[in-house]
Design a protein around this motif. Sequence first.
Motif, PDB file in Angstrom:
ATOM      1  N   ILE A 159      -7.745  59.495 -32.413  1.00  0.00           N
ATOM      2  CA  ILE A 159      -8.856  58.379 -32.788  1.00  0.00           C
ATOM      3  C   ILE A 159      -9.305  57.623 -31.624  1.00  0.00           C
ATOM      4  CG2 ILE A 159      -8.937  56.209 -34.419  1.00  0.00           C
ATOM      5  CD1 ILE A 159      -7.242  57.505 -36.305  1.00  0.00           C
ATOM      6  N   HIS A 160     -10.491  57.877 -31.250  1.00  0.00           N
ATOM      7  CA  HIS A 160     -11.167  57.374 -30.205  1.00  0.00           C
ATOM      8  C   HIS A 160     -11.786  56.046 -30.212  1.00  0.00           C
ATOM      9  CE1 HIS A 160     -14.587  58.246 -26.916  1.00  0.00           C
ATOM     10  NE2 HIS A 160     -13.596  57.566 -26.421  1.00  0.00           N
ATOM     11  N   LEU A 161     -11.281  54.971 -29.744  1.00  0.00           N
ATOM     12  CA  LEU A 161     -11.828  53.778 -29.845  1.00  0.00           C
ATOM     13  C   LEU A 161     -12.752  53.342 -28.701  1.00  0.00           C
ATOM     14  CD1 LEU A 161      -8.528  51.753 -31.292  1.00  0.00           C
ATOM     15  CD2 LEU A 161     -10.332  52.933 -32.553  1.00  0.00           C
ATOM     16  N   THR A 162     -13.878  53.089 -29.076  1.00  0.00           N
ATOM     17  CA  THR A 162     -14.780  52.645 -27.794  1.00  0.00           C
ATOM     18  C   THR A 162     -15.135  51.290 -28.115  1.00  0.00           C
ATOM     19  OG1 THR A 162     -16.607  53.393 -29.077  1.00  0.00           O
ATOM     20  CG2 THR A 162     -15.618  55.116 -27.605  1.00  0.00           C
ATOM     21  N   GLY A 163     -15.657  50.427 -27.014  1.00  0.00           N
ATOM     22  CA  GLY A 163     -16.072  49.255 -27.095  1.00  0.00           C
ATOM     23  C   GLY A 163     -15.265  48.205 -27.432  1.00  0.00           C
ATOM     24  N   ARG A 164     -15.573  47.171 -27.923  1.00  0.00           N
ATOM     25  CA  ARG A 164     -14.737  45.884 -28.208  1.00  0.00           C
ATOM     26  C   ARG A 164     -14.964  45.017 -29.861  1.00  0.00           C
ATOM     27  NH1 ARG A 164     -12.347  41.465 -25.489  1.00  0.00           N
ATOM     28  NH2 ARG A 164     -12.482  42.566 -23.520  1.00  0.00           N
ATOM     29  N   LEU A 165     -13.928  44.793 -30.384  1.00  0.00           N
ATOM     30  CA  LEU A 165     -14.300  44.016 -31.545  1.00  0.00           C
ATOM     31  C   LEU A 165     -14.963  42.765 -31.290  1.00  0.00           C
ATOM     32  CD1 LEU A 165     -10.549  44.192 -33.066  1.00  0.00           C
ATOM     33  CD2 LEU A 165     -12.650  45.410 -33.914  1.00  0.00           C
ATOM     34  N   TYR A 254      -6.769  67.858 -29.022  1.00  0.00           N
ATOM     35  CA  TYR A 254      -6.309  67.309 -30.349  1.00  0.00           C
ATOM     36  C   TYR A 254      -6.990  68.113 -31.517  1.00  0.00           C
ATOM     37  CZ  TYR A 254      -5.497  62.959 -27.896  1.00  0.00           C
ATOM     38  OH  TYR A 254      -5.185  61.858 -27.380  1.00  0.00           O
ATOM     39  N   ASP A 255      -6.373  68.304 -32.519  1.00  0.00           N
ATOM     40  CA  ASP A 255      -6.788  68.870 -33.954  1.00  0.00           C
ATOM     41  C   ASP A 255      -8.216  68.517 -34.127  1.00  0.00           C
ATOM     42  OD1 ASP A 255      -5.484  70.704 -36.030  1.00  0.00           O
ATOM     43  OD2 ASP A 255      -6.484  69.159 -37.127  1.00  0.00           O
ATOM     44  N   ARG A 256      -8.554  67.201 -34.133  1.00  0.00           N
ATOM     45  CA  ARG A 256      -9.769  66.764 -34.461  1.00  0.00           C
ATOM     46  C   ARG A 256      -9.946  65.506 -33.743  1.00  0.00           C
ATOM     47  NH1 ARG A 256      -9.977  64.861 -40.429  1.00  0.00           N
ATOM     48  NH2 ARG A 256     -12.005  63.636 -40.249  1.00  0.00           N
ATOM     49  N   VAL A 257     -11.028  64.925 -33.608  1.00  0.00           N
ATOM     50  CA  VAL A 257     -11.124  63.732 -32.765  1.00  0.00           C
ATOM     51  C   VAL A 257     -12.364  62.890 -33.674  1.00  0.00           C
ATOM     52  CG1 VAL A 257     -12.230  62.335 -30.837  1.00  0.00           C
ATOM     53  CG2 VAL A 257     -10.716  64.292 -30.252  1.00  0.00           C
ATOM     54  N   VAL A 258     -11.839  61.581 -33.874  1.00  0.00           N
ATOM     55  CA  VAL A 258     -12.898  60.580 -34.700  1.00  0.00           C
ATOM     56  C   VAL A 258     -13.127  59.566 -33.829  1.00  0.00           C
ATOM     57  CG1 VAL A 258     -12.817  59.235 -36.786  1.00  0.00           C
ATOM     58  CG2 VAL A 258     -11.803  61.595 -37.034  1.00  0.00           C
ATOM     59  N   THR A 259     -14.397  59.220 -33.785  1.00  0.00           N
ATOM     60  CA  THR A 259     -14.431  58.046 -32.784  1.00  0.00           C
ATOM     61  C   THR A 259     -14.867  56.800 -33.667  1.00  0.00           C
ATOM     62  OG1 THR A 259     -15.384  59.472 -31.250  1.00  0.00           O
ATOM     63  CG2 THR A 259     -16.231  57.114 -30.991  1.00  0.00           C
ATOM     64  N   ILE A 260     -14.274  55.726 -33.367  1.00  0.00           N
ATOM     65  CA  ILE A 260     -14.543  54.268 -33.876  1.00  0.00           C
ATOM     66  C   ILE A 260     -15.106  53.240 -32.894  1.00  0.00           C
ATOM     67  CG2 ILE A 260     -13.643  52.398 -35.324  1.00  0.00           C
ATOM     68  CD1 ILE A 260     -11.735  54.105 -36.466  1.00  0.00           C
ATOM     69  N   GLU A 261     -16.578  53.041 -33.123  1.00  0.00           N
ATOM     70  CA  GLU A 261     -17.041  52.239 -32.049  1.00  0.00           C
ATOM     71  C   GLU A 261     -16.584  50.688 -32.704  1.00  0.00           C
ATOM     72  OE1 GLU A 261     -18.762  51.668 -29.350  1.00  0.00           O
ATOM     73  OE2 GLU A 261     -19.012  49.695 -30.015  1.00  0.00           O
ATOM     74  N   LEU A 262     -15.769  50.034 -31.810  1.00  0.00           N
ATOM     75  CA  LEU A 262     -15.075  48.741 -32.384  1.00  0.00           C
ATOM     76  C   LEU A 262     -16.265  47.729 -32.853  1.00  0.00           C
ATOM     77  CD1 LEU A 262     -11.872  48.502 -30.061  1.00  0.00           C
ATOM     78  CD2 LEU A 262     -12.202  49.284 -32.457  1.00  0.00           C
TER      79      LEU A 262
END
Length: 649
Positions: A159-165, A254-262
């Motif tokens: 789970i690729h977290l980018t940016g900031r909340l 990774y089996d799979r990558v999902v990106t969440i832009e915070l």
Amino acid sequence: MGLTLTEKILRPHLVDGSLVPGEEAGIKIDQTLTQDATGTMAYLQFEALGLLRVATELSISYIDHNTVQIGFENADDHRYLQDVARKHGILLSRAGNGICHQVHLERFGVPGKTMLGSDSHTPTGGGLGMFALGAGGLDVALAMGGQPFYLTAPRVIGIHLTGRLSPWVAAKDVILEVLRLFSTKGNVGTVFEYFGDGVGTLSVPERATITNMGAECGVTTSVFPSDDITRRFLESEDRAHDWIELAADDDADYDRVVTIELSSLEPLAATPHSPGNVKTVRSLSGLHVDQVCIGSCTNGSYRDLAVAASILKDRIVHEDVSLIVAPGSRQVLENLARDGYLTDLIAAGARIDECACGFCIGNSRSPGSKAVSLRTSNRNFKGRSGTPDADLYLVSCETAAAAAVTGRITDPRDLGMTFPRIEMPAAFRVDNGMILHPADPDDDAGLKIRRGPNIGPPPTGESFPGNINGKALIKVGDQVTTDHIMPAGARMKYRSNIPRYADFVFEPIDPSFPSRARAARDEGFQGIIVAGLSYGQGSSREHAALCPMHLGVRVVIAKSFERIHAANLVNFGILPLVFVDETDYDAIEPGDLLDVPGIRSIIANEEALTVHNRTKEMNFRAGFNLTERQRWILLAGGALNLVRKKKGN
Ligand code: MIC
Ligand code: SF4
């Protein structure tokens, strides 16, 4: 290809099997934790196995669940836990010291270590870079004895977290987004591994909120890297020496990558009655709220309560709302007091609860009938609060505090306030004064263990029968949780009294189940449970297998199972079968007589079998995905029987 963080931690811990996803891996466990509601049975089993001292680096017993203590039963359990810990080399965190996962994070978790806990939210430790998993008490007892823990080697999703909340959006909203993306089903055998530049913007308690509630997706565990933020957290806990750096390789496979832009996230809420029913807070805004509960192992940290206090400062709780605040630990409460936040909460009219599970487990603070309760905890199953028709919404502390002020579900961005950004203290006030240490091994021989009248020996099952001459006792739908199978709340005081607790199996669905199961058993039938998808979601409580076993259940046929519950069924000699063709579920009715002749040799040698429905005169196929080790456990009638047979007692 480079290594994932999961592989980096598991490789040096692998003692048996393989880490190829889907295969069985036996891993060495460095640390164990138990809590009082599952712990009594775990230690009774530890004793029944004839084990003397724990063989782990650290084993700790927390008292945090059954602290309301109506009647003598829970206090007797706590006294038993204290004696057993002292005798067998286990630390004990006394009632009042806080919720196991929060205290463990603060005082004992170590990056890179493996941990097994008899609580499904043990993955909270993943926020510190541990590989931490939940299991039934018997598996934890075996791990305390030094045996490897066997799991299906997981596939790893990055789970690729980018940016900031953005202001007013919290770590809770990240995990609610993950739940929205992955749901509560279909993630068995998976690890969520977080990486990316967004990780460095989250404190350890925020990461722990995310790994804690990963449990609701049904994953094996969730894990964050151990970085500079982790080092600073451990420094603030006066434990800098426990820090090591740990991260996945840049080219990890990774089996799979999902990106969440915070920065794209907004305040979210899990709506009744599943943590997977996620909606935006804004879409719910205006709904009248009766109760707000802040705390639990998901959101009971210093940062969580300080943010809530800052929103409530110089305001008073709305007249229609009852606000409960339960700090996650004594350390959190002490530091909130030191920094003035506690005064703000009290002045606002918050009802300050003990540092314990409290409202989350439904043994106190039940809301009124048909009430709307906003909670920062992790589960909103029907009836979980102790009120069968209440509606529970799971939200961040920001959203919870906003509703406490306005009396309605409110997007906290609409409060019109400047966001109170909370800095993590450079040093917490820390002390281990409520941790009891075990006796010296040379002095433990004569120590007596006090057992109250509610504490019975752990039941042992009977060897698996040669033929199944079964009766379908009940047919349940999808996503039946262990809360449905073995209710908690007011019933939890019978956790160490199996015959009594068994009187409540399936109480929320069909209170006549125990008497019907006993009658079928007395007529010579083996009990069969028929279920839909994801049977046994939620808690790790092995009582959801142990009590049905006590009532004569030998088989569960479901469309699919959750990991911990499936393992618990096998541990107690109950065969988990999966429909090969899901439409066969439709043809079975409660009361049907279901036969499987020659089942022992089928369990030993096959992977699927034919069930003959004698009532409907039809056959269907069902499969079982069991390792060699599990086949032996089942045939012996449970893991306790097998270990005893091997030891010849
Ligand atoms: C829960 O949150 O459901 C519990 C109570 O902590 C359980 C453990 C139990 O049933 O004692 C869990 O999550 O495993
Ligand atoms: Fe306690 Fe609730 Fe956390 Fe379970 S989920 S450990 S009951 S606070």
